[in-house]
Write a protein that holds these residues in place. Structure first.
Motif, PDB file in Angstrom:
ATOM      1  N   GLY A 131       0.827  -1.207   0.000  1.00 49.93           N
ATOM      2  CA  GLY A 131       0.000   0.000   0.000  1.00 49.93           C
ATOM      3  C   GLY A 131       0.858   1.253   0.000  1.00 49.93           C
ATOM      4  O   GLY A 131       0.571   2.233  -0.702  1.00 49.93           O
ATOM      5  N   LYS A 132       1.918   1.207   0.785  1.00 50.34           N
ATOM      6  CA  LYS A 132       2.804   2.382   0.892  1.00 50.34           C
ATOM      7  C   LYS A 132       3.460   2.678  -0.466  1.00 50.34           C
ATOM      8  O   LYS A 132       3.520   3.832  -0.905  1.00 50.34           O
ATOM      9  CB  LYS A 132       3.863   2.069   1.940  1.00 50.34           C
ATOM     10  N   ILE A 133       3.898   1.621  -1.130  1.00 51.13           N
ATOM     11  CA  ILE A 133       4.494   1.791  -2.462  1.00 51.13           C
ATOM     12  C   ILE A 133       3.439   2.333  -3.434  1.00 51.13           C
ATOM     13  O   ILE A 133       3.700   3.255  -4.218  1.00 51.13           O
ATOM     14  CB  ILE A 133       5.092   0.448  -2.954  1.00 51.13           C
ATOM     15  N   GLY A 134       2.246   1.775  -3.350  1.00 48.24           N
ATOM     16  CA  GLY A 134       1.144   2.245  -4.210  1.00 48.24           C
ATOM     17  C   GLY A 134       0.845   3.710  -3.956  1.00 48.24           C
ATOM     18  O   GLY A 134       0.607   4.491  -4.898  1.00 48.24           O
ATOM     19  N   LEU A 135       0.892   4.115  -2.699  1.00 50.83           N
ATOM     20  CA  LEU A 135       0.653   5.528  -2.358  1.00 50.83           C
ATOM     21  C   LEU A 135       1.708   6.413  -3.017  1.00 50.83           C
ATOM     22  O   LEU A 135       1.391   7.460  -3.595  1.00 50.83           O
ATOM     23  CB  LEU A 135       0.676   5.706  -0.831  1.00 50.83           C
ATOM     24  N   GLY A 136       2.951   5.976  -2.945  1.00 46.42           N
ATOM     25  CA  GLY A 136       4.042   6.746  -3.555  1.00 46.42           C
ATOM     26  C   GLY A 136       3.834   6.906  -5.055  1.00 46.42           C
ATOM     27  O   GLY A 136       4.004   8.000  -5.602  1.00 46.42           O
ATOM     28  N   VAL A 137       3.446   5.820  -5.700  1.00 44.61           N
ATOM     29  CA  VAL A 137       3.222   5.886  -7.157  1.00 44.61           C
ATOM     30  C   VAL A 137       2.027   6.801  -7.453  1.00 44.61           C
ATOM     31  O   VAL A 137       2.056   7.581  -8.409  1.00 44.61           O
ATOM     32  CB  VAL A 137       3.011   4.462  -7.735  1.00 44.61           C
ATOM     33  N   ALA A 138       1.007   6.719  -6.614  1.00 43.36           N
ATOM     34  CA  ALA A 138      -0.178   7.580  -6.811  1.00 43.36           C
ATOM     35  C   ALA A 138       0.210   9.052  -6.709  1.00 43.36           C
ATOM     36  O   ALA A 138      -0.247   9.887  -7.501  1.00 43.36           O
ATOM     37  CB  ALA A 138      -1.253   7.236  -5.780  1.00 43.36           C
ATOM     38  N   ILE A 139       1.062   9.369  -5.765  1.00 38.38           N
ATOM     39  CA  ILE A 139       1.481  10.772  -5.599  1.00 38.38           C
ATOM     40  C   ILE A 139       2.299  11.214  -6.816  1.00 38.38           C
ATOM     41  O   ILE A 139       2.094  12.302  -7.365  1.00 38.38           O
ATOM     42  CB  ILE A 139       2.285  10.955  -4.288  1.00 38.38           C
ATOM     43  N   GLU A 140       3.219  10.343  -7.238  1.00 33.57           N
ATOM     44  CA  GLU A 140       4.034  10.696  -8.413  1.00 33.57           C
ATOM     45  C   GLU A 140       3.146  10.877  -9.656  1.00 33.57           C
ATOM     46  O   GLU A 140       3.372  11.759 -10.480  1.00 33.57           O
ATOM     47  CB  GLU A 140       5.107   9.624  -8.663  1.00 33.57           C
ATOM     48  N   TYR A 141       2.131  10.060  -9.748  1.00 32.31           N
ATOM     49  CA  TYR A 141       1.188  10.134 -10.877  1.00 32.31           C
ATOM     50  C   TYR A 141       0.449  11.485 -10.846  1.00 32.31           C
ATOM     51  O   TYR A 141       0.323  12.166 -11.866  1.00 32.31           O
ATOM     52  CB  TYR A 141       0.207   8.973 -10.760  1.00 32.31           C
TER      53      TYR A 141
END
Ligand SMILES: Cc1ncc(COP(=O)(O)O)c(C=O)c1O
Length: 393
Positions: A270-280
């Motif tokens: 989830g944490k990695i997904g959050l990071g990618v979401a922010i970068e997106y």
């Protein structure tokens, strides 16, 4: 930057299945977020959870940089936690209150925050005082100024409440809080990802948000910002061996950065997904997507207002992507069910979500349809046609 709707929709698998107007509930994840989250779960399954963290350590570390860039702070001022409520709680419960201290909040404060305020007020004798709204329905800055004195220890308000399109004047509140030297905790759960957020400009000391709403991250993710200089003055109400180090038999040392508000075990996928979401979100450009969200919401409000029997309830000077309305003679829950049968997602705002606000407006429940940049104009038209049919009876 110009917005590319076709690309945004192509990268959102959910667009092929539903008309999603529940973005303030939880947005549809874009493909890169989904892929990164699943990839980490697969890695955990293949090589082991602890070993997967080792292998992905740089990616995990970058989440702090992404969050810091998003809200314009330093990475050491970020704690990544399970959700916005936990983020808010970790900040709020670490503040010392005593009998007679005053906590100023907004009329449209969120239930979980208000319950925490009530609990602390009950335990300490602190007093909760809602700041009245102005004529537009946003928090009155004049009233706030008049309420300040040396007993005010905290201003805790919600930027975008759960119950409507209102955007409270967060930066103006920040200027007043700074001038008065009062701590300022901003619930930005529904504004982060929806509009550009700059904690320096807003002037808040603490800010909480979630991953799954306008950021389009996975569920069960969120983060807290605490201003450098304040962090070390706040002792988290709970500590573990991540937040602190056990240095001798009888002592521990709390870490100096905002990660003192985190806990050791976490959902790394989830944490990695959050990071990618922010970068997106950053890559699409928040100014551009915010403009589009406002345009779509305006289209939705305008079209709804033309339907006989429909009342749009949004208030405030600046209105965001959340559109609330009622239909004469039809329960919001019934509308939700009828739209769900047509693969259209909306949600219902109940009175107990923002009790002060909805009691004052004498509303028990409203339909809440929240747009994101990837919704199309055609989807809005289809939603409104369905609502018009429901309103006709
Ligand atoms: C204004 C506001 N604050 C806080 C929250 C809680 O967020 P979370 O569910 O991530 O804890 C919500 C959720 O709907 C919200 O609308």
């Amino acid at each position: 930057m110009t917005f590319d709707l076709q690309r945004a929709r192509a990268e959102t698998p959910g667009c092929r299945h539903v008309l999603h107007f529940n973005n303030a509930g939880s947005s549809l994840m874009p493909e890169p977020v989904l892929a990164a989250t699943i990839a980490h779960l697969q890695l955990e399954a293949q090589i082991g959870g602890y070993e997967a963290v080792e292998q992905a350590s740089e990616t995990i570390d970058r989440v702090y940089d992404a969050a810091a860039k998003l809200i314009h702070c330093h990475r050491d001022e970020i704690a990544i936690v399970e959700n916005a409520t936990r983020a808010w709680d970790m900040a709020f419960y670490s503040l010392p209150f005593k009998a007679g201290d005053r906590i100023l909040t907004a009329m449209a404060e969120y239930a979980s925050n208000y319950i925490a305020l009530l609990q602390v007020a009950k335990k300490t004798g602190a007093i909760i005082e809602p700041i009245p709204n102005d004529a537009s329905g946003q928090l009155s800055l004049e009233a706030l100024r008049s309420m300040l004195d040396e007993r005010v220890k905290l201003i805790a308000i919600t930027h975008v409440p759960t119950s409507g399109g209102l955007v409270n004047p967060a930066a103006e509140v920040g200027a007043i809080a700074r001038e008065a030297g009062v701590l300022y905790l901003l619930d930005a759960c529904q504004s982060v990802g929806q509009m550009p957020i700059d904690v320096q400009r807003i002037g808040c000391d603490m800010l909480s948000t979630t991953g799954r709403k306008y950021l389009r991250g996975p569920r069960g993710t969120g983060f807290l910002y605490v201003r450098q200089g304040l962090i070390e003055q706040l002792e988290p109400v709970m500590l573990d061996m991540h937040a602190a180090e056990w240095v001798t038999r009888d002592s521990y040392e709390i870490r100096p950065d905002a990660r003192r508000f985190e806990n050791w075990e976490t959902n790394y996928a989830g944490k990695i997904g959050l990071g990618v979401a922010i970068e997106y979100a950053l890559q699409l450009d928040l100014e551009t997507t915010w403009r589009r969200i406002k345009t779509l919401a305006y289209q939705l409000r305008t079209r709804l207002s033309t339907i006989p029997g429909v009342i749009v309830h949004d208030r405030g000077v600046i209105q965001c992507g959340i559109v609330t309305f009622t239909v004469d003679g039809v329960e919001p829950g019934t509308i939700q069910q009828q739209l769900a049968a047509q693969h259209m997602n909306i949600s219902v705002s109940q009175r107990n979500g923002t009790r002060l606000d909805l009691e004052a407006r004498d509303i028990t429940a409203m339909v809440r349809s929240s747009v994101h940049y990837y919704n199309s104009e055609e989807e809005i038209e289809r939603l409104c046609s369905s609502i018009a049919r429901i309103a006709e009876g």
